[in-house]
Enzyme design. Structure first.
Site, PDB file in Angstrom:
ATOM      1  N   ASP A   8     -41.703  81.913   5.601  1.00 57.30           N
ATOM      2  CA  ASP A   8     -41.681  80.520   4.192  1.00 57.30           C
ATOM      3  C   ASP A   8     -41.691  80.483   2.420  1.00 57.30           C
ATOM      4  O   ASP A   8     -43.134  80.962   2.424  1.00 57.30           O
ATOM      5  CB  ASP A   8     -42.983  79.496   4.381  1.00 57.30           C
ATOM      6  CG  ASP A   8     -42.441  78.433   6.270  1.00 57.30           C
ATOM      7  OD1 ASP A   8     -42.481  79.333   7.050  1.00 57.30           O
ATOM      8  OD2 ASP A   8     -42.355  77.327   6.140  1.00 57.30           O
ATOM      9  N   GLU A  39     -37.253  77.292   4.041  1.00 49.48           N
ATOM     10  CA  GLU A  39     -37.199  76.188   4.126  1.00 49.48           C
ATOM     11  C   GLU A  39     -37.948  74.816   2.811  1.00 49.48           C
ATOM     12  O   GLU A  39     -37.893  74.287   2.987  1.00 49.48           O
ATOM     13  CB  GLU A  39     -37.859  75.450   5.988  1.00 49.48           C
ATOM     14  CG  GLU A  39     -39.703  75.829   5.671  1.00 49.48           C
ATOM     15  CD  GLU A  39     -39.817  74.431   6.493  1.00 49.48           C
ATOM     16  OE1 GLU A  39     -39.460  73.724   6.603  1.00 49.48           O
ATOM     17  OE2 GLU A  39     -41.302  74.479   6.081  1.00 49.48           O
ATOM     18  N   ASN A  40     -39.038  75.774   1.909  1.00 48.91           N
ATOM     19  CA  ASN A  40     -39.599  75.928   0.702  1.00 48.91           C
ATOM     20  C   ASN A  40     -38.856  76.028  -0.613  1.00 48.91           C
ATOM     21  O   ASN A  40     -39.796  76.312  -0.791  1.00 48.91           O
ATOM     22  CB  ASN A  40     -41.360  76.200   1.602  1.00 48.91           C
ATOM     23  CG  ASN A  40     -41.812  74.939   2.879  1.00 48.91           C
ATOM     24  OD1 ASN A  40     -41.613  76.359   3.754  1.00 48.91           O
ATOM     25  ND2 ASN A  40     -42.134  74.046   2.677  1.00 48.91           N
ATOM     26  N   ASN A  67     -38.596  71.714   9.333  1.00 50.08           N
ATOM     27  CA  ASN A  67     -38.485  70.209   9.441  1.00 50.08           C
ATOM     28  C   ASN A  67     -37.977  69.916   7.765  1.00 50.08           C
ATOM     29  O   ASN A  67     -38.139  68.970   7.606  1.00 50.08           O
ATOM     30  CB  ASN A  67     -39.691  70.087   9.563  1.00 50.08           C
ATOM     31  CG  ASN A  67     -40.922  70.363   8.581  1.00 50.08           C
ATOM     32  OD1 ASN A  67     -41.283  71.375   8.416  1.00 50.08           O
ATOM     33  ND2 ASN A  67     -41.962  70.266   7.677  1.00 50.08           N
ATOM     34  N   HIS A  68     -37.978  70.665   6.463  1.00 57.73           N
ATOM     35  CA  HIS A  68     -38.290  70.204   5.831  1.00 57.73           C
ATOM     36  C   HIS A  68     -35.864  70.647   5.188  1.00 57.73           C
ATOM     37  O   HIS A  68     -35.530  70.750   3.992  1.00 57.73           O
ATOM     38  CB  HIS A  68     -37.937  70.906   4.562  1.00 57.73           C
ATOM     39  CG  HIS A  68     -39.662  70.799   4.617  1.00 57.73           C
ATOM     40  ND1 HIS A  68     -40.443  69.458   4.646  1.00 57.73           N
ATOM     41  CD2 HIS A  68     -40.907  71.441   4.347  1.00 57.73           C
ATOM     42  CE1 HIS A  68     -41.514  69.417   4.174  1.00 57.73           C
ATOM     43  NE2 HIS A  68     -42.307  70.640   4.552  1.00 57.73           N
ATOM     44  N   HIS A 150     -40.690  77.184  14.886  1.00 60.43           N
ATOM     45  CA  HIS A 150     -41.328  77.129  13.183  1.00 60.43           C
ATOM     46  C   HIS A 150     -41.844  75.624  14.356  1.00 60.43           C
ATOM     47  O   HIS A 150     -41.647  74.626  14.462  1.00 60.43           O
ATOM     48  CB  HIS A 150     -40.405  76.454  12.767  1.00 60.43           C
ATOM     49  CG  HIS A 150     -40.332  75.822  10.878  1.00 60.43           C
ATOM     50  ND1 HIS A 150     -41.205  76.601  10.038  1.00 60.43           N
ATOM     51  CD2 HIS A 150     -40.494  73.848  10.770  1.00 60.43           C
ATOM     52  CE1 HIS A 150     -41.072  75.651   9.331  1.00 60.43           C
ATOM     53  NE2 HIS A 150     -41.011  74.447   9.503  1.00 60.43           N
ATOM     54  N   HIS A 175     -43.748  77.985   9.880  1.00 63.45           N
ATOM     55  CA  HIS A 175     -44.313  76.498   9.280  1.00 63.45           C
ATOM     56  C   HIS A 175     -45.854  75.737   8.577  1.00 63.45           C
ATOM     57  O   HIS A 175     -46.322  75.852   7.724  1.00 63.45           O
ATOM     58  CB  HIS A 175     -44.168  75.495  10.594  1.00 63.45           C
ATOM     59  CG  HIS A 175     -44.240  73.902  10.163  1.00 63.45           C
ATOM     60  ND1 HIS A 175     -43.858  73.450   9.298  1.00 63.45           N
ATOM     61  CD2 HIS A 175     -45.054  73.107  10.830  1.00 63.45           C
ATOM     62  CE1 HIS A 175     -44.522  71.990   9.273  1.00 63.45           C
ATOM     63  NE2 HIS A 175     -45.293  72.099   9.830  1.00 63.45           N
TER      64      HIS A 175
END
Ligand SMILES: [Fe+2]
Ligand SMILES: [Fe+2]
Length: 261
Positions: A8, A39-40, A67-68, A150, A175
């Site tokens: 990430d 994702e971040n 999830n983001h 994840h 994650h």
């Protein structure tokens, strides 16, 4: 086949760390493929088309998410149109994007699959049966498969490693942003690690400025989170393979970025 998976990437500092270290690692490890969990990337949460294009511009082969994924609206159409960016395959079918792709370098075809755990996370459909469905779909079209699992729970990630052992080249966990020391080749030949860690500041709390994270933890009141900036590291895993769907080795990559600000 030599593949670097990068955990990430958090915020601008994470992006600058990848930009600074990827050429060094590419040369040092003679990499064929690079896959990044993004994702971040955008301000610590989510990703934008511009951020994704920056990674592809650095020679990244595919981007996985989690999830983001849907924090930034501007990425929705891009998730549908760009084959190499993946949201978890087991999201609801109606959600934008897709969960797997095939990328090719020098005649070697790598399938990349994004999955998300079902424990303590909002994930529309089950990860394990979806993994089977995606592998069925990739059958005959790939030489190797990398799965990014994840997930919050270590049990689910370990379980996915066993579920896919002998059927994919590697299962890597993301994650939780903290690297685990369990990298190994499972008996069936699949490389496995529960979490590869994150790419960005090691000075905060899994990417967030530590005074803000601590204020939230101590007071239980809402706090505006910003990305920590100091002590950047690139974290990931290097996977090597000399025959299809079987890994020879997996080793953690934990690399400080000394001159990045
Ligand atoms: Fe993350
Ligand atoms: Fe996540």
């Amino acid at each position: 086949m030599r593949l670097l998976f990068i955990g990430d990437v958090v915020g601008g500092i994470g992006r600058r760390t990848v930009r600074a270290l990827l050429p060094v690692l590419r040369e040092r490890h003679a990499l064929d493929f690079v896959v990044v969990n993004g994702e971040n990337m955008a301000g610590g949460v989510g990703i934008t088309p511009k951020g994704a294009e920056e990674l592809f511009g650095l020679g990244v082969d595919a981007i996985t998410l989690g999830n983001h994924t849907y924090r930034h609206r501007e990425v929705y159409a891009y998730l549908d149109s760009e084959p190499r960016i993946l949201r978890p395959a087991n999201f609801l079918r109606g959600q934008p994007g897709h969960g797997s792709c095939v990328v090719e370098r020098d005649g070697v075809r790598l399938g990349v699959v994004s999955l998300q755990g079902n424990l303590f996370m909002k994930t529309g459909r089950p990860a394990f049966s979806e993994a089977d469905a995606v592998l069925h779909d990739l059958d005959g079209r790939v030489d190797h498969v990398l799965v990014d699992m994840h997930a919050e729970a270590t049990s689910e990630k370990v379980g996915m490693g066993w579920h896919l052992d002998g059927r994919v080249t590697a299962v890597v966990g993301t994650h939780t942003h903290v690297p685990t020391s369990d990298a190994r080749i499972l008996p069936g030949g699949t490389a496995y690690i529960t979490d590869v860690g994150m790419t960005g500041s090691r000075d905060g709390v899994i990417g967030v400025r530590r005074e803000q994270a601590l204020e939230a933890l101590i007071t239980h009141m809402p706090v505006r989170f910003e990305t920590a900036e100091e002590d950047p590291w690139l974290m990931g895993a290097l996977i090597t393979a000399s025959q299809p769907m079987r890994a020879d080795a997996i080793e953690p990559v934990l690399e400080p970025a000394r001159d990045v600000e």
